[in-house]
Write an enzyme that holds these catalytic residues in place. Structure first.
Site, PDB file in Angstrom:
ATOM      1  N   GLY A  61       0.729  -1.290  -0.182  1.00 33.44           N
ATOM      2  CA  GLY A  61      -0.034   0.078   0.065  1.00 33.44           C
ATOM      3  C   GLY A  61       0.827   1.368   0.042  1.00 33.44           C
ATOM      4  O   GLY A  61       1.720   1.406   0.719  1.00 33.44           O
ATOM      5  N   CYS A 121      -7.763  -2.105   5.486  1.00 33.51           N
ATOM      6  CA  CYS A 121      -6.629  -2.530   6.549  1.00 33.51           C
ATOM      7  C   CYS A 121      -6.992  -2.530   7.970  1.00 33.51           C
ATOM      8  O   CYS A 121      -7.527  -1.304   8.119  1.00 33.51           O
ATOM      9  CB  CYS A 121      -5.429  -1.459   6.310  1.00 33.51           C
ATOM     10  SG  CYS A 121      -4.024  -1.806   7.505  1.00 33.51           S
TER      11      CYS A 121
END
Lengths: 306, 259
Positions: free
Chosen positions: A45, A128
């Site tokens: 990410g 997440c």
């Protein structure tokens, strides 16, 4: 034997992808893996600026899995574009960029920055479990999930995958919401929230107390959710969650995944993607399957004609 | 995952696996290819046979035997994984990967070294001492039972400390080096509080010091970003996390920020 699959108009040479956060940007894997053999490398990410991540301990083993609480440590989009895109472009693989943000504006900023970059797919990380703001806060609320998807879709120049959280009552509600918001594909599952306690010190092992459980322990949950989502939306589905072998990959595709992503297995064996591909090919050869797309969602057909 | 073994993991034969003291074992593995690559201060990933134990156990290299292609590793039984290892027999095989990490900087021109090990931080000092050229003063601290003392004695003056005073100086290694006022370029490996004490000692006396850190690891080769430590950096906050497995495990004492 045909291995190519198409995800939102992007053709991958095979259905093997990497799960974001388990493959960095590929550099650490180059000594062990031929990156040319991976359908799509989905990178760790990236946010609009550098994120420090969570304090250690960030990792703990569990039975058949592990819990991580990295907290999306990343160097920011500028460093990523300068260093990682040119590195990955040396290889014949597609590049998927996982986008992280704390606010809708931050997600949009990264997608805008990537609009002029040579990457193939975007993956919106709204699942997440290890960051306080953004992340999963968007992924567990259908309204917010659709909102952030729509905002990013407006500026994105590459097809947009939305990565779904399993930490919800009904994952199909979120999947439908992001479909309505304009997602071009969905990927699932992200990690399941879990925790471990050190019984000698009488305290949580991870600095954040809880983190994301991954690895083969979560595979049955992932298979069930991929099946549910594949039957709830009209979008390509990327299945992941504890894939360790070619047989696991086949199982996900039979549940309805058009492509699959290898995650934790990369950390245990940096050649995992190549081995899983080889095992998938062996399975197809043994079962005389000509086209890998023919096994996608076959459990549905089986259910109709008993 | 049989094929994977050829590409990344190495299957190697166990030459011996025996206890040095209670709960501390030395395992000797035949892996000539890996042995050729090892530098002092690097570590090896050891993988369990039990399929529920997925993550490697990173163990620092104690010694390499180039002639026989043997790797000497010392581990303490700290959990189920290392307990499993302790049951392995000579003649069996196990899967390993490595070497990983940066290892110690051997380019110091000082010629006068202070080598400090604490508990299972002591083993990597053996290969370090073997390869460092110059005068070495070695201090090794243990909770109770010392080990590796004879091997270290080949390379310099060895001082032992124990928490309970059962051998050598009673107390911690930092107390000992302070009392003696020991000087030299410091190479240290051990628990964080010990390293923090050494960092302060080095700063006070203007000594160059290299610290080998420990942290809970995931992969061991830089991918998962699990095993981080705070270091001084040119950021808004003045620090950033570095990976212990890849950027370390050895760090310049001047850059480490202990919590």
């Amino acid at each position: 034997m045909k291995l190519t699959v198409t995800i939102a108009g992007v053709e991958l040479k095979n259905p093997i992808m990497t799960a974001s956060g388990t493959f960095g940007s590929g550099r650490d894997f180059e000594p062990y893996t031929d990156l040319n053999k991976i359908g799509c490398v989905v990178v760790k990410g990236v946010a609009s600026r550098e994120w420090a991540g969570n304090p250690p301990p960030r990792i703990v083993e569990t039975y058949g899995g592990m819990i991580n609480a990295i907290g999306l440590q990343n160097p920011g989009i500028d460093v990523f574009c300068k260093e990682d895109i040119p590195f990955l472009r040396q290889f014949d693989t597609k590049i998927g960029v996982n986008i992280s943000g704390k606010t809708i504006d931050e997600y949009v900023e990264v997608a805008e920055r990537l609009a002029s970059e040579d990457v193939d797919l975007l993956e919106l990380n709204i699942s997440c479990p290890n960051v306080k703001e953004g992340g999963v806060a968007f992924g567990v609320d259908p309204f917010m999930a659709a909102l952030v998807t729509g905002a990013v879709k407006k500026v994105a120049r590459q097809p947009l995958i939305v990565k779904l959280s399993p930490n919800v009552t009904d994952i199909t509600t979120i999947a439908k919401a992001v479909e309505d918001g304009g997602a071009d594909a969905v990927s699932l599952i992200n990690t399941l929230i879990g925790s471990r306690i050190d019984i000698h010190k009488q305290k949580f092992i991870l600095s954040t107390r809880q983190g994301g459980l991954s690895g083969p322990a979560i595979k049955p949950v992932a298979i069930r959710m991929v099946y549910e989502v594949a039957n709830a939306v009209n979008l390509p589905v990327i299945g992941m969650g504890g894939i360790m072998s070619g047989e696991d990959a086949v199982e996900f595709m039979m549940a309805g995944a058009n492509a699959i992503a290898v995650g934790t297995a990369n950390l245990l064996d940096p050649a995992a993607t190549m081995n899983i591909l080889a095992e998938l090919e062996t399975f197809m050869r043994n079962k005389q399957i000509e086209d890998v797309n023919d096994i996608v969602g076959v459990v549905n057909k089986a259910a109709i004609s008993p | 995952m049989n094929q994977s073994i050829n590409r990344s993991r190495t299957v190697c034969k166990i030459i011996s696996n025996r206890p040095l003291v209670d709960q501390v074992f030395e395992i000797i593995l035949a892996c000539p290819e890996i042995v050729k690559k090892v530098r002092p201060g690097q570590f090896i990933n050891l993988y369990c046979r039990h399929s529920g134990r997925l993550l490697p156990r990173p163990i620092s290299v104690c010694e390499v035997d180039l002639r026989n292609g043997h790797l000497h590793l010392i581990y303490a039984i700290l959990g189920k994984g290392t307990e499993e290892f302790s049951g392995y027999k000579a003649g069996e095989t196990m899967e390993i990967m490595g070497p990983f990490g940066n290892g110690f900087n051997l380019d110091s021109s000082d010629g006068n070294y202070l080598i400090i090990g604490g508990g299972v931080g002591t083993p990597p000092m053996v290969e370090l001492c073997k390869q460092l050229k110059g005068k070495k003063t070695i201090v090794a601290g243990f909770r109770d039972n010392p080990y590796l003392v004879d091997r270290l004695k080949q390379y310099g003056d060895v001082y032992i400390t124990t928490d309970n005073g059962s051998a050598g100086f009673k107390g911690h290694v930092v107390e000992f080096i302070e009392q003696r006022g020991l000087k030299g370029t410091i190479y240290a490996c051990g628990p964080a509080p010990m390293l923090q004490g050494i960092q302060a000692y080095a700063k006070k006396h203007g000594l160059q010091a290299y610290l080998s850190l420990e942290e809970r690891m995931g992969c061991g080769f830089g991918a998962c970003v699990g095993c981080v430590t705070k270091v001084v950096a040119d950021t808004d906050t003045g620090w950033r996390y570095k990976k212990v497995c890849k950027d370390g495990p050895v760090f310049d004492a001047g850059e480490v920020l202990f919590p």
